[in-house]
Design a protein around this motif. Sequence first.
Motif, PDB file in Angstrom:
ATOM      1  N   TRP A  44     -38.086  25.805 -36.621  1.00  0.00           N
ATOM      2  CA  TRP A  44     -39.166  25.767 -37.962  1.00  0.00           C
ATOM      3  C   TRP A  44     -39.006  24.311 -38.366  1.00  0.00           C
ATOM      4  CZ3 TRP A  44     -35.653  29.770 -40.348  1.00  0.00           C
ATOM      5  CH2 TRP A  44     -35.764  31.190 -39.988  1.00  0.00           C
ATOM      6  N   ASN A  45     -38.049  23.587 -38.095  1.00  0.00           N
ATOM      7  CA  ASN A  45     -37.840  21.887 -38.614  1.00  0.00           C
ATOM      8  C   ASN A  45     -38.937  21.303 -37.703  1.00  0.00           C
ATOM      9  OD1 ASN A  45     -36.323  21.152 -40.567  1.00  0.00           O
ATOM     10  ND2 ASN A  45     -34.647  21.847 -39.805  1.00  0.00           N
ATOM     11  N   LYS A  46     -38.941  21.648 -36.184  1.00  0.00           N
ATOM     12  CA  LYS A  46     -39.718  20.846 -35.192  1.00  0.00           C
ATOM     13  C   LYS A  46     -41.271  21.190 -35.668  1.00  0.00           C
ATOM     14  CE  LYS A  46     -40.717  19.130 -31.264  1.00  0.00           C
ATOM     15  NZ  LYS A  46     -40.024  17.603 -30.821  1.00  0.00           N
ATOM     16  N   ILE A  47     -41.555  22.324 -35.964  1.00  0.00           N
ATOM     17  CA  ILE A  47     -43.023  22.678 -36.268  1.00  0.00           C
ATOM     18  C   ILE A  47     -43.354  21.769 -37.686  1.00  0.00           C
ATOM     19  CG2 ILE A  47     -44.405  24.457 -37.369  1.00  0.00           C
ATOM     20  CD1 ILE A  47     -43.344  26.527 -35.726  1.00  0.00           C
ATOM     21  N   TYR A  59     -38.415  12.996 -31.729  1.00  0.00           N
ATOM     22  CA  TYR A  59     -38.579  12.231 -30.484  1.00  0.00           C
ATOM     23  C   TYR A  59     -38.043  13.291 -29.211  1.00  0.00           C
ATOM     24  CZ  TYR A  59     -38.923   8.424 -33.604  1.00  0.00           C
ATOM     25  OH  TYR A  59     -39.541   7.624 -34.414  1.00  0.00           O
ATOM     26  N   VAL A  60     -37.197  14.439 -29.654  1.00  0.00           N
ATOM     27  CA  VAL A  60     -36.880  15.279 -28.818  1.00  0.00           C
ATOM     28  C   VAL A  60     -36.975  16.490 -28.882  1.00  0.00           C
ATOM     29  CG1 VAL A  60     -34.652  13.515 -28.321  1.00  0.00           C
ATOM     30  CG2 VAL A  60     -34.441  15.656 -29.857  1.00  0.00           C
ATOM     31  N   ASP A  61     -36.948  17.500 -27.953  1.00  0.00           N
ATOM     32  CA  ASP A  61     -37.390  19.067 -28.021  1.00  0.00           C
ATOM     33  C   ASP A  61     -36.125  19.561 -28.961  1.00  0.00           C
ATOM     34  OD1 ASP A  61     -39.334  18.721 -26.316  1.00  0.00           O
ATOM     35  OD2 ASP A  61     -38.274  19.518 -24.592  1.00  0.00           O
ATOM     36  N   SER A  62     -36.597  20.735 -29.545  1.00  0.00           N
ATOM     37  CA  SER A  62     -35.681  21.535 -30.530  1.00  0.00           C
ATOM     38  C   SER A  62     -34.453  22.175 -29.812  1.00  0.00           C
ATOM     39  CB  SER A  62     -36.620  22.551 -31.339  1.00  0.00           C
ATOM     40  OG  SER A  62     -37.013  23.319 -30.248  1.00  0.00           O
ATOM     41  N   GLY A  66     -39.309   7.357 -26.874  1.00  0.00           N
ATOM     42  CA  GLY A  66     -38.552   7.656 -28.092  1.00  0.00           C
ATOM     43  C   GLY A  66     -37.259   8.739 -27.882  1.00  0.00           C
ATOM     44  N   ALA A  67     -37.106   9.099 -26.741  1.00  0.00           N
ATOM     45  CA  ALA A  67     -36.035  10.284 -26.422  1.00  0.00           C
ATOM     46  C   ALA A  67     -34.698   9.556 -26.516  1.00  0.00           C
ATOM     47  CB  ALA A  67     -36.319  10.998 -24.966  1.00  0.00           C
ATOM     48  N   LEU A  68     -34.442   8.521 -26.170  1.00  0.00           N
ATOM     49  CA  LEU A  68     -33.221   7.911 -26.399  1.00  0.00           C
ATOM     50  C   LEU A  68     -32.838   7.705 -27.511  1.00  0.00           C
ATOM     51  CD1 LEU A  68     -30.718   6.609 -24.481  1.00  0.00           C
ATOM     52  CD2 LEU A  68     -31.919   4.429 -24.499  1.00  0.00           C
ATOM     53  N   PHE A  69     -33.650   7.141 -28.427  1.00  0.00           N
ATOM     54  CA  PHE A  69     -33.478   6.676 -29.870  1.00  0.00           C
ATOM     55  C   PHE A  69     -33.254   8.350 -30.376  1.00  0.00           C
ATOM     56  CE2 PHE A  69     -35.434   6.312 -34.235  1.00  0.00           C
ATOM     57  CZ  PHE A  69     -34.656   5.567 -34.840  1.00  0.00           C
ATOM     58  N   GLY A  70     -34.065   9.300 -29.964  1.00  0.00           N
ATOM     59  CA  GLY A  70     -33.697  10.478 -30.647  1.00  0.00           C
ATOM     60  C   GLY A  70     -32.247  11.119 -30.367  1.00  0.00           C
ATOM     61  N   MET A  71     -31.842  10.895 -29.101  1.00  0.00           N
ATOM     62  CA  MET A  71     -30.504  11.211 -28.676  1.00  0.00           C
ATOM     63  C   MET A  71     -29.445  10.534 -29.721  1.00  0.00           C
ATOM     64  SD  MET A  71     -30.680  10.887 -24.688  1.00  0.00           S
ATOM     65  CE  MET A  71     -32.213  11.950 -23.924  1.00  0.00           C
ATOM     66  N   VAL A  72     -29.754   9.395 -30.002  1.00  0.00           N
ATOM     67  CA  VAL A  72     -28.563   8.440 -30.746  1.00  0.00           C
ATOM     68  C   VAL A  72     -28.657   8.805 -31.978  1.00  0.00           C
ATOM     69  CG1 VAL A  72     -28.343   5.972 -31.647  1.00  0.00           C
ATOM     70  CG2 VAL A  72     -28.850   6.268 -29.224  1.00  0.00           C
ATOM     71  N   LEU A  73     -29.774   9.172 -32.562  1.00  0.00           N
ATOM     72  CA  LEU A  73     -29.837   9.721 -33.949  1.00  0.00           C
ATOM     73  C   LEU A  73     -28.830  10.902 -34.172  1.00  0.00           C
ATOM     74  CD1 LEU A  73     -33.740   9.227 -34.830  1.00  0.00           C
ATOM     75  CD2 LEU A  73     -31.712   7.803 -35.830  1.00  0.00           C
ATOM     76  N   ILE A  74     -29.119  12.104 -33.045  1.00  0.00           N
ATOM     77  CA  ILE A  74     -28.358  13.222 -33.247  1.00  0.00           C
ATOM     78  C   ILE A  74     -26.914  12.901 -32.907  1.00  0.00           C
ATOM     79  CG2 ILE A  74     -27.856  15.399 -31.962  1.00  0.00           C
ATOM     80  CD1 ILE A  74     -30.744  15.394 -31.345  1.00  0.00           C
ATOM     81  N   PHE A  75     -26.568  12.029 -32.309  1.00  0.00           N
ATOM     82  CA  PHE A  75     -25.040  11.492 -32.117  1.00  0.00           C
ATOM     83  C   PHE A  75     -24.691  11.105 -33.715  1.00  0.00           C
ATOM     84  CE2 PHE A  75     -21.801   8.772 -31.266  1.00  0.00           C
ATOM     85  CZ  PHE A  75     -20.630   9.503 -30.708  1.00  0.00           C
TER      86      PHE A  75
END
Length: 312
Positions: free
Chosen positions: A25-28, A92-95, A150-159
């Motif tokens: 839902w957030n991804k959408i 930036y990353v898949d749900s 942007g995938a690497l940036f998304g990974m860092v954000l989640i961490f």
Amino acid sequence: MQRNTVLVVVSFFAIYFIWGSTYLWNKIAVTELPAFMLAGIRFLTAGSLIFIISRILGYSLKVTKQQFKNSILAGFLFLTFGNGVVVWALKYVDSGFAALEVSAQPLVVLLMMRVLQGKKIQPMSIVGVILGITGILLLVGQKQIIAQEGALFGMVLIFVCMTSWSYGSLFVGKADLPKNFFVNTGYQMLTSGLSLLVMSTLFGEQWISPIHWSTPVIWSMSLLITFGSIITFTAFNYLLRIVSPEKVATSTYVNPIVAMLLGWYFLDENITLQSAIASVVLLTGVYFINSKKSLTILSRFSGKRIPRKVKD
């Protein structure tokens, strides 16, 4: 509290599948709406509804000044920073990837307890840490994923989000918070919603009126507010009073699988063989960390005072 078998089953369904669905839902929603505006509206609306429901049920909204301050801080750690950053990362990353990375949160909590509190890590947990780190390396080491913009940036954000949630998990274990969990949640959501909207303004996000939202976004926001933010959290706290925390903690293993499958089915997100292997290794590590023989107070499933969260 009297045990109702039907209600227990429905509550488990909520924490297993609804929480796992919130990533979809957030991804959408984040494909059309700015991340902080999205999260701000979600929590501001949910918090307001919780207060209305609390008044109807006759709950007192009165809290001490210290309880109010602690609620603001807990809300910031879990919802403003924690959830808001996850929603941002979903750009930036898949749900499914995000859900799987977030499932490593017990690992972060355990390491933070060791660093900040000097807690000894038990043998079962050491095995879990090794497996967890291996699973994370397998997950983030995929060239086809890292190569995405942007995938690497998304990974860092989640961490960073997991770090915030983990510290919050330790904070609420000792903080003086409103005794009524429903009221406590309301304060955290309402104040977090306001702070997220302030952040949205500071970041220069362009607000989009609900009249311009697409039908999928309207549905996603409605589901996030009602089911993701209110119903599932209530079910979660109900289960903590009826069944053991260990049984409630099993949602840690189900949520990322649900998120991955929904992302694959509805959003055509790719599930690679390496991601599947990483999920098995990582979730096995989480199992060892959550083992009764290991150190508990893990993530949002730790004892009576737990993170007052809506699953990402």
